[in-house]
Design a protein around this motif. Structure first.
Motif, mmCIF file in Angstrom:
data_model
loop_
_atom_site.group_PDB
_atom_site.id
_atom_site.type_symbol
_atom_site.label_atom_id
_atom_site.label_comp_id
_atom_site.label_asym_id
_atom_site.label_seq_id
_atom_site.Cartn_x
_atom_site.Cartn_y
_atom_site.Cartn_z
ATOM 1 N N ARG A 159 0.856 -1.186 0.000
ATOM 2 C CA ARG A 159 0.000 0.000 0.000
ATOM 3 C C ARG A 159 0.889 1.233 0.000
ATOM 4 O O ARG A 159 1.950 1.252 0.628
ATOM 5 C CB ARG A 159 -0.891 0.017 1.255
ATOM 6 N N ASP A 161 -8.323 3.378 4.485
ATOM 7 C CA ASP A 161 -7.832 2.453 3.455
ATOM 8 C C ASP A 161 -7.581 3.161 2.127
ATOM 9 O O ASP A 161 -7.045 2.551 1.189
ATOM 10 C CB ASP A 161 -8.840 1.313 3.230
ATOM 11 N N SER A 188 -14.420 -1.801 4.345
ATOM 12 C CA SER A 188 -13.439 -0.728 4.083
ATOM 13 C C SER A 188 -13.667 0.476 4.992
ATOM 14 O O SER A 188 -14.795 0.764 5.424
ATOM 15 C CB SER A 188 -13.505 -0.304 2.626
ATOM 16 N N ILE A 215 -10.254 -6.280 0.429
ATOM 17 C CA ILE A 215 -10.296 -5.559 1.705
ATOM 18 C C ILE A 215 -11.749 -5.542 2.148
ATOM 19 O O ILE A 215 -12.614 -4.999 1.436
ATOM 20 C CB ILE A 215 -9.769 -4.114 1.561
#
Lengths: 112, 113
Positions: free
Chosen positions: B36, B83, B79, B76
């Motif tokens: 990420r 995020d 969320s 994911i």
């Protein structure tokens, strides 16, 4: 939690000048890397360093680039004569195991 | 051809929904990793899945790997606004140097409150 640090966070330099980007890897790590990310593009591998020598380098990493681990803790990337196209985020990473790489926050290099 | 191509390039969903991002690659791999990147920041390692694994979980993250299709997905769940980031897959291809990561273009995920 230990982390990779990089200085400076932003470096502005004129075309043709030399720059040194500095990284302090996590202390017990054995593998060290430099990557770069041109704005809006992929992160690209530049070079990996292990046992005090370059273990792999990409086509980007030409004679204008060099890396050093001068004192057993810092890990530096030098660009001898910067070009406009060297403007990018430069990320240092380190790892204890070969596949695990922890990245620093990056140095934004702007060549004018 | 590019190794590690994510789709979609951008994804915008409401908070609480699940987000799914996909990654395809061209060559065989030792492992595949997801990272990420918050805007203008460094890369944070999320999860590594080895070539002999099919699924892996870490908190709200679920990664699958299909080596026959040369693809991986990152899910994911539930969320959150935090995020919001770009998500990259990265592969370690065998025979091309065991150390370097080959990154995809990334998926820009936006979570709307």
């Amino acid at each position: 939690e230990p982390e990779v640090t990089q200085t400076p966070s932003h470096q502005v330099t004129q075309m043709g000048q030399e720059v040194i980007l500095r990284c302090v890897p996590i202390s017990n790590h054995l593998y060290f890397y430099w990557y770069r990310q041109i704005l809006g593009q992929k992160v690209e591998f530049l070079v990996s360093f292990y046992n005090n020598e370059i273990s792999e380098k990409s086509e980007i990493f030409d004679d204008q680039f060099s890396v050093e681990r001068p004192d057993g803790s810092n890990f530096t990337l030098k660009i001898r004569s910067t070009k406009l196209e060297d403007s990018a985020m430069y990320f240092c990473a380190s790892g204890y195991r070969i596949y695990e790489q922890y990245f620093g926050p990056g140095t934004r290099l702007t060549v004018t | 051809s590019q190794q590690g191509e994510e789709d979609p390039q951008a994804l915008s969903i409401q908070e609480g929904e699940n987000a799914t991002m996909n990654c395809s690659y061209k060559t065989s791999i030792n492992n595949l990793q997801w990272y990420r990147q918050n805007s203008g920041r460094g890369l944070v390692h999320l999860i590594l899945i080895r070539s002999n694994e099919r699924e892996k979980h870490s908190g709200r993250l679920r990664v699958t790997l299909d080596t026959s299709k040369k693809s991986s997905s990152l899910l994911i769940t539930a969320s959150r606004a935090a995020d919001t980031a770009s998500y990259f897959c990265a592969t370690v291809p065998p025979g091309q140097g065991a150390q370097k990561l080959v990154f995809g273009q990334g998926t820009r995920l936006t979570i709307n409150p």
